[in-house]
Enzyme design. Structure first.
Site, PDB file in Angstrom:
ATOM      1  N   CYS A  89       0.812  -1.223   0.000  1.00 59.13           N
ATOM      2  CA  CYS A  89       0.000   0.000   0.000  1.00 59.13           C
ATOM      3  C   CYS A  89       0.844   1.271   0.000  1.00 59.13           C
ATOM      4  O   CYS A  89       0.358   2.337  -0.376  1.00 59.13           O
ATOM      5  CB  CYS A  89      -0.950   0.010   1.194  1.00 59.13           C
ATOM      6  SG  CYS A  89      -2.147  -1.341   1.173  1.00 59.13           S
ATOM      7  N   HIS A 339      -9.158   3.548  -1.608  1.00 62.87           N
ATOM      8  CA  HIS A 339      -7.738   3.223  -1.413  1.00 62.87           C
ATOM      9  C   HIS A 339      -7.239   2.465  -2.650  1.00 62.87           C
ATOM     10  O   HIS A 339      -7.289   1.233  -2.691  1.00 62.87           O
ATOM     11  CB  HIS A 339      -7.611   2.365  -0.153  1.00 62.87           C
ATOM     12  CG  HIS A 339      -6.241   1.869   0.159  1.00 62.87           C
ATOM     13  ND1 HIS A 339      -5.091   2.427  -0.365  1.00 62.87           N
ATOM     14  CD2 HIS A 339      -5.822   0.838   0.958  1.00 62.87           C
ATOM     15  CE1 HIS A 339      -4.037   1.775   0.115  1.00 62.87           C
ATOM     16  NE2 HIS A 339      -4.454   0.797   0.893  1.00 62.87           N
ATOM     17  N   CYS A 369       0.204   2.285   6.487  1.00 64.69           N
ATOM     18  CA  CYS A 369       0.459   0.898   6.877  1.00 64.69           C
ATOM     19  C   CYS A 369       0.564   0.061   5.608  1.00 64.69           C
ATOM     20  O   CYS A 369      -0.128   0.298   4.622  1.00 64.69           O
ATOM     21  CB  CYS A 369      -0.635   0.371   7.790  1.00 64.69           C
ATOM     22  SG  CYS A 369      -2.313   0.445   7.125  1.00 64.69           S
TER      23      CYS A 369
END
Length: 383
Positions: A89, A339, A369
């Protein structure tokens, strides 16, 4: 040490799963961000020395070097090289940090950090279909049968005592802030409108498709938890999203040579790693290190962008660092805005840079994260 400056930062409006961006090939989606960031910087495209493209699912239509293919789909000349990277991510946040390192080292003067993820056309998990990414040695080391971000989110919620009601209340606030920012026009400076086909005909896609302008506590409470007895739902987790984003990072020499206007200075670059089982808690400890290395305290930071992969993450981060909730994700986060995995790092940076400048504030901190228990932290100073 030489400085690194951000001179342009853009993103596309998020597309929902199988939504308005479904017709865009990932190459073209990433290329649109590269073209836009170059145009907004006002620089000759031939001056760009590298493109660092974050992407998590480098398979299917995102395979065979997505970074280079996005360059070829953009207005940049074929002479501009590219590299594709995966830090899960945090891929495009790491792209920013690699770009800054190149500039600060004097190796290059003009670099684009970018990211793309078309989660509708290349679904999560595509790159591991039929594969065994973890060896038995790795699994035995941590006493697990596998690693799951959903499990990690539940573990954080239990550790920090987050109730389902608390998580849903946070999610509702994310939607409310995103809706308010949209209605105020706060995203206008960062969003690149894209032409899309709708049932009503051709249109411009310039509003994040995931925002629930009519979100209610009752609606969020009606959603089922992802695990029996758990607290994580689709409503208090980030949305699947299609999108791309880009940030241009340059040296002080490039500012003068090309007559560029700096939007921000990159103040600190940090990356750390910790527990791969809990996985999502590392931003807390990475922030401690970043602030220490920068000689700063959390009170010195005016705004924070903490990726809302799951609601327990920013809530635990706030508690750990002693942050001010009013400074966190002021325009909403991934729960409302989506996201797009590999694109989220440069996406959040585009939002952070423009939010600081719009409010006349100085320091911003971004953290993410990442799979495997990794976290990036980037501190910037708006100019």
């Amino acid at each position: 040490m030489a400085e690194a400056y951000i001179v342009a930062a853009v993103r596309t409006a998020g597309g929902r799963r199988n939504g308005r961006l479904m017709g865009w090939h990932p190459n073209d989606l990433g290329g649109a961000a590269l073209s836009a960031v170059t145009e907004r910087a006002g620089i000759d495209p031939a001056a760009i020395e590298d493109v660092i493209m974050g992407c998590v699912a480098q398979a299917g239509e995102q395979a065979l070097h997505i970074g280079r293919n996005c360059v070829l789909a953009s207005t940049l000349p074929q002479s501009v090289p590219a590299v594709s990277i995966d830090r899960q991510c945090g891929s495009s946040q790491q792209a920013i940090q690699f770009a800054a390192q190149a500039v600060m080292s004097g190796t290059q003067d003009v670099v684009i950090a970018a990211g793309v993820e078309h989660m509708s056309r290349v679904p999560m998990g595509t790159s591991v279909v039929g594969a065994r990414p973890f060896s038995q040695k790795v699994l035995d080391r941590f006493g697990v049968k596998g690693f799951s971000q959903f499990t990690g989110a539940e573990m954080i919620a239990r550790k920090y005592g987050h109730s389902r009601e608390r998580l849903d209340a946070y999610a509702l606030e994310s939607h409310r802030r995103a809706a308010a920012a949209t209605e105020r026009g706060d995203f206008a400076d960062e969003i690149v409108p894209l032409e899309v086909e709708t049932p009503e005909g051709a249109a411009l896609h310039g509003v994040d498709e995931g925002i629930r302008f009519d979100a209610t506590a009752e609606g969020l409470a009606s959603l089922k938890t992802l695990a029996e007895g758990g607290v994580i739902t689709a409503g208090n987790a980030s949305q699947i999203c299609d999108g791309s984003s880009a940030v241009m990072v340059v040296s002080e020499a490039a500012l003068k040579t090309h007559g560029l206007t700096p939007l921000a200075r990159i103040h600190n670059l940090t990356v750390t790693a910790g527990d791969p089982v809990v996985m999502l808690e590392e931003p807390l400890f990475a922030t401690d290190r970043a602030l220490g290395r920068a000689g700063m305290k959390i009170g010195d930071i005016d705004l924070y962008e903490v990726n809302e992969a799951f609601a327990p993450v920013p809530l635990a981060w706030l508690e750990h660092v002693g942050g001010d909730p009013a400074k966190l994700n002021v325009n909403g986060g991934a729960i409302a805005l989506g996201h797009p995995l590999g694109a989220s790092g440069t996406k959040l940076m585009a939002t952070l840079v423009h939010a600081l400048r719009r409010r006349g504030l100085r320091y911003g901190l971004q953290t993410m994260c990442e799979g495997g228990g990794i976290a990036n932290v980037t501190i910037i100073e708006a100019l």
